[in-house]
Scaffold this motif. Structure first.
Motif, PDB file in Angstrom:
ATOM      1  N   GLY A 187      38.398  28.353  29.724  1.00  0.00           N
ATOM      2  CA  GLY A 187      37.331  29.206  30.218  1.00  0.00           C
ATOM      3  C   GLY A 187      37.856  30.501  30.809  1.00  0.00           C
ATOM      4  O   GLY A 187      39.062  30.734  30.936  1.00  0.00           O
ATOM      5  N   THR A 188      36.934  31.363  31.188  1.00  0.00           N
ATOM      6  CA  THR A 188      37.277  32.674  31.745  1.00  0.00           C
ATOM      7  C   THR A 188      37.861  32.544  33.145  1.00  0.00           C
ATOM      8  O   THR A 188      37.381  31.755  33.959  1.00  0.00           O
ATOM      9  CB  THR A 188      36.025  33.563  31.789  1.00  0.00           C
ATOM     10  OG1 THR A 188      35.542  33.745  30.451  1.00  0.00           O
ATOM     11  CG2 THR A 188      36.331  34.921  32.401  1.00  0.00           C
ATOM     12  N   GLN A 189      38.921  33.346  33.412  1.00  0.00           N
ATOM     13  CA  GLN A 189      39.571  33.341  34.719  1.00  0.00           C
ATOM     14  C   GLN A 189      39.544  34.747  35.316  1.00  0.00           C
ATOM     15  O   GLN A 189      39.539  35.748  34.589  1.00  0.00           O
ATOM     16  CB  GLN A 189      41.025  32.872  34.598  1.00  0.00           C
ATOM     17  CG  GLN A 189      41.199  31.495  33.982  1.00  0.00           C
ATOM     18  CD  GLN A 189      40.627  30.398  34.847  1.00  0.00           C
ATOM     19  OE1 GLN A 189      40.770  30.422  36.063  1.00  0.00           O
ATOM     20  NE2 GLN A 189      39.961  29.432  34.211  1.00  0.00           N
ATOM     21  N   LEU A 222      40.633  41.351  37.385  1.00  0.00           N
ATOM     22  CA  LEU A 222      40.625  41.348  35.931  1.00  0.00           C
ATOM     23  C   LEU A 222      39.947  40.083  35.411  1.00  0.00           C
ATOM     24  O   LEU A 222      40.163  38.994  35.943  1.00  0.00           O
ATOM     25  CB  LEU A 222      42.054  41.415  35.393  1.00  0.00           C
ATOM     26  CG  LEU A 222      42.927  42.578  35.879  1.00  0.00           C
ATOM     27  CD1 LEU A 222      44.317  42.480  35.273  1.00  0.00           C
ATOM     28  CD2 LEU A 222      42.278  43.919  35.527  1.00  0.00           C
ATOM     29  N   THR A 223      39.175  40.242  34.360  1.00  0.00           N
ATOM     30  CA  THR A 223      38.537  39.101  33.707  1.00  0.00           C
ATOM     31  C   THR A 223      39.381  38.706  32.498  1.00  0.00           C
ATOM     32  O   THR A 223      39.555  39.507  31.565  1.00  0.00           O
ATOM     33  CB  THR A 223      37.117  39.449  33.253  1.00  0.00           C
ATOM     34  OG1 THR A 223      36.340  39.846  34.388  1.00  0.00           O
ATOM     35  CG2 THR A 223      36.460  38.253  32.584  1.00  0.00           C
ATOM     36  N   ILE A 246      58.173  44.906  38.560  1.00  0.00           N
ATOM     37  CA  ILE A 246      56.829  44.495  38.143  1.00  0.00           C
ATOM     38  C   ILE A 246      56.594  43.047  38.532  1.00  0.00           C
ATOM     39  O   ILE A 246      57.535  42.280  38.744  1.00  0.00           O
ATOM     40  CB  ILE A 246      56.641  44.660  36.621  1.00  0.00           C
ATOM     41  CG1 ILE A 246      57.592  43.713  35.865  1.00  0.00           C
ATOM     42  CG2 ILE A 246      56.833  46.103  36.191  1.00  0.00           C
ATOM     43  CD1 ILE A 246      57.317  43.632  34.385  1.00  0.00           C
ATOM     44  N   ASP A 247      55.318  42.692  38.607  1.00  0.00           N
ATOM     45  CA  ASP A 247      54.918  41.286  38.645  1.00  0.00           C
ATOM     46  C   ASP A 247      54.234  41.011  37.314  1.00  0.00           C
ATOM     47  O   ASP A 247      53.508  41.868  36.789  1.00  0.00           O
ATOM     48  CB  ASP A 247      53.964  41.018  39.802  1.00  0.00           C
ATOM     49  CG  ASP A 247      53.686  39.516  39.974  1.00  0.00           C
ATOM     50  OD1 ASP A 247      54.544  38.706  39.560  1.00  0.00           O
ATOM     51  OD2 ASP A 247      52.609  39.166  40.495  1.00  0.00           O
ATOM     52  N   PHE A 248      54.497  39.851  36.732  1.00  0.00           N
ATOM     53  CA  PHE A 248      53.863  39.559  35.446  1.00  0.00           C
ATOM     54  C   PHE A 248      53.591  38.064  35.323  1.00  0.00           C
ATOM     55  O   PHE A 248      54.320  37.228  35.843  1.00  0.00           O
ATOM     56  CB  PHE A 248      54.725  40.031  34.284  1.00  0.00           C
ATOM     57  CG  PHE A 248      56.013  39.284  34.093  1.00  0.00           C
ATOM     58  CD1 PHE A 248      56.097  38.215  33.218  1.00  0.00           C
ATOM     59  CD2 PHE A 248      57.147  39.637  34.815  1.00  0.00           C
ATOM     60  CE1 PHE A 248      57.269  37.529  33.028  1.00  0.00           C
ATOM     61  CE2 PHE A 248      58.337  38.946  34.648  1.00  0.00           C
ATOM     62  CZ  PHE A 248      58.402  37.883  33.755  1.00  0.00           C
ATOM     63  N   ASN A 249      52.519  37.757  34.630  1.00  0.00           N
ATOM     64  CA  ASN A 249      52.130  36.385  34.344  1.00  0.00           C
ATOM     65  C   ASN A 249      51.533  36.302  32.946  1.00  0.00           C
ATOM     66  O   ASN A 249      50.864  37.238  32.489  1.00  0.00           O
ATOM     67  CB  ASN A 249      51.089  35.871  35.351  1.00  0.00           C
ATOM     68  CG  ASN A 249      51.717  35.453  36.672  1.00  0.00           C
ATOM     69  OD1 ASN A 249      52.842  34.970  36.703  1.00  0.00           O
ATOM     70  ND2 ASN A 249      50.986  35.658  37.751  1.00  0.00           N
ATOM     71  N   THR A 250      51.778  35.174  32.283  1.00  0.00           N
ATOM     72  CA  THR A 250      51.165  34.923  30.988  1.00  0.00           C
ATOM     73  C   THR A 250      50.081  33.863  31.161  1.00  0.00           C
ATOM     74  O   THR A 250      50.347  32.783  31.710  1.00  0.00           O
ATOM     75  CB  THR A 250      52.209  34.411  29.963  1.00  0.00           C
ATOM     76  OG1 THR A 250      53.220  35.407  29.799  1.00  0.00           O
ATOM     77  CG2 THR A 250      51.558  34.139  28.618  1.00  0.00           C
ATOM     78  N   TYR A 251      48.900  34.200  30.720  1.00  0.00           N
ATOM     79  CA  TYR A 251      47.767  33.285  30.819  1.00  0.00           C
ATOM     80  C   TYR A 251      47.363  32.853  29.412  1.00  0.00           C
ATOM     81  O   TYR A 251      47.026  33.689  28.554  1.00  0.00           O
ATOM     82  CB  TYR A 251      46.591  33.966  31.523  1.00  0.00           C
ATOM     83  CG  TYR A 251      46.953  34.473  32.912  1.00  0.00           C
ATOM     84  CD1 TYR A 251      47.195  33.567  33.949  1.00  0.00           C
ATOM     85  CD2 TYR A 251      47.073  35.829  33.176  1.00  0.00           C
ATOM     86  CE1 TYR A 251      47.529  34.015  35.215  1.00  0.00           C
ATOM     87  CE2 TYR A 251      47.406  36.286  34.433  1.00  0.00           C
ATOM     88  CZ  TYR A 251      47.640  35.374  35.457  1.00  0.00           C
ATOM     89  OH  TYR A 251      47.990  35.827  36.710  1.00  0.00           O
ATOM     90  N   LEU A 252      47.407  31.561  29.152  1.00  0.00           N
ATOM     91  CA  LEU A 252      47.112  30.996  27.838  1.00  0.00           C
ATOM     92  C   LEU A 252      45.813  30.219  27.860  1.00  0.00           C
ATOM     93  O   LEU A 252      45.601  29.422  28.770  1.00  0.00           O
ATOM     94  CB  LEU A 252      48.264  30.081  27.400  1.00  0.00           C
ATOM     95  CG  LEU A 252      49.639  30.757  27.341  1.00  0.00           C
ATOM     96  CD1 LEU A 252      50.723  29.715  27.125  1.00  0.00           C
ATOM     97  CD2 LEU A 252      49.667  31.775  26.227  1.00  0.00           C
TER      98      LEU A 252
END
Length: 252
Positions: A187-189, A222-223, A246-252
């Motif tokens: 679902g949307t985060q 952010l959606t 930077i800060d970074f994250n991968t959302y799957l």
């Protein structure tokens, strides 16, 4: 007795003055592909500087990366630093000297919040010490005036050369932080990004590229509804502060 004490104190003052003439002047813990040593490797390095016009024999002195172990690596006998001269030591861990190249038995690291470089005299007494934090790739930390200046971030390092005609900065912006950890989601985060840097603009990308000054400006959460690699970086409104990590994250 008074003459003996006076002579002793005078000797101590002269000795201290001599020691104070040699200082840590510049170093890099992020020499990725700029300056090669005699093994054609890109090792980190420390530069020291002689503030006096006369040469000084540094044989028996010490360099260290540990505040509690000032005598970690001994400078070889007969090592002379010329008057108002610079001398570079490669922090390769090789522990050897040859063809004018000095390799310490330790390496510089940036894995902790604060690291230390220590220069000690032949008695093992520290005469100069620098606590340092993050330096980004290709940068150094240097005195903005050889021997006496304030410590600055230098984007064009000058090993074995005077610290002049080179750009200096006061530091880096703080790393942003994201409200949602990387991972798999259904679902949307919603992802909130916090800058952590005052007087700055927060910018981000959603395609995995590194943000620059033309990237989207963050203004609201952010959606995230499809797989995204979110990266964020703060850009200071103060020209003396460089963009940091930077800060970074991968959302799957």
């Amino acid at each position: 007795m008074k003459k003996v004490i006076t002579f002793f104190l005078a000797g101590m003052i002269i000795s201290f003055a001599l020691q104070a003439q040699v200082v840590i002047n510049e170093f890099s813990a992020s020499n990725l592909n700029q300056y090669q040593d005699n093994f054609k490797k890109y090792e980190d390095w420390i530069e020291i500087y002689n503030t006096d016009s006369a040469p000084i024999d540094l044989g028996g002195w010490y360099l260290s990366d540990k505040d509690d172990n000032a005598t970690k690596w001994q400078i070889p006998v007969g090592t002379i630093i010329s008057g108002n001269g610079h001398l570079v030591f490669w922090c390769s861990g090789r522990d050897q000297v040859g063809n004018g190249h000095f390799h310490t038995n330790f390496k510089l690291t940036q894995t902790k919040n604060n690291e230390t470089i220590v220069l000690a005299n032949s008695a093992g007494i520290p005469v100069d010490k620098v606590d340092y934090a993050l330096t980004l790739l290709g940068h150094s930390q240097a005195r903005n005036v050889d021997g006496t200046g304030d410590w600055k971030v230098c984007t064009a390092p000058t090993p074995n050369e005077a610290n002049i005609d080179t750009p200096f900065f006061d530091g880096y912006t703080a790393t942003p932080s994201m409200s949602l950890e990387a991972g798999f989601y259904e679902g949307t985060q919603m992802v909130t990004i916090t800058s952590n840097e005052p007087n700055s603009t927060l910018r981000y990308t959603l395609d995995g590229t590194e943000p620059d000054e033309s990237s989207s400006m963050y203004s609201e959460p952010l959606t995230i509804s499809i797989t995204r690699v979110v990266k964020a970086k703060s850009f200071s409104n103060d020209a003396s502060i460089l963009p940091g990590k930077i800060d970074f994250n991968t959302y799957l």
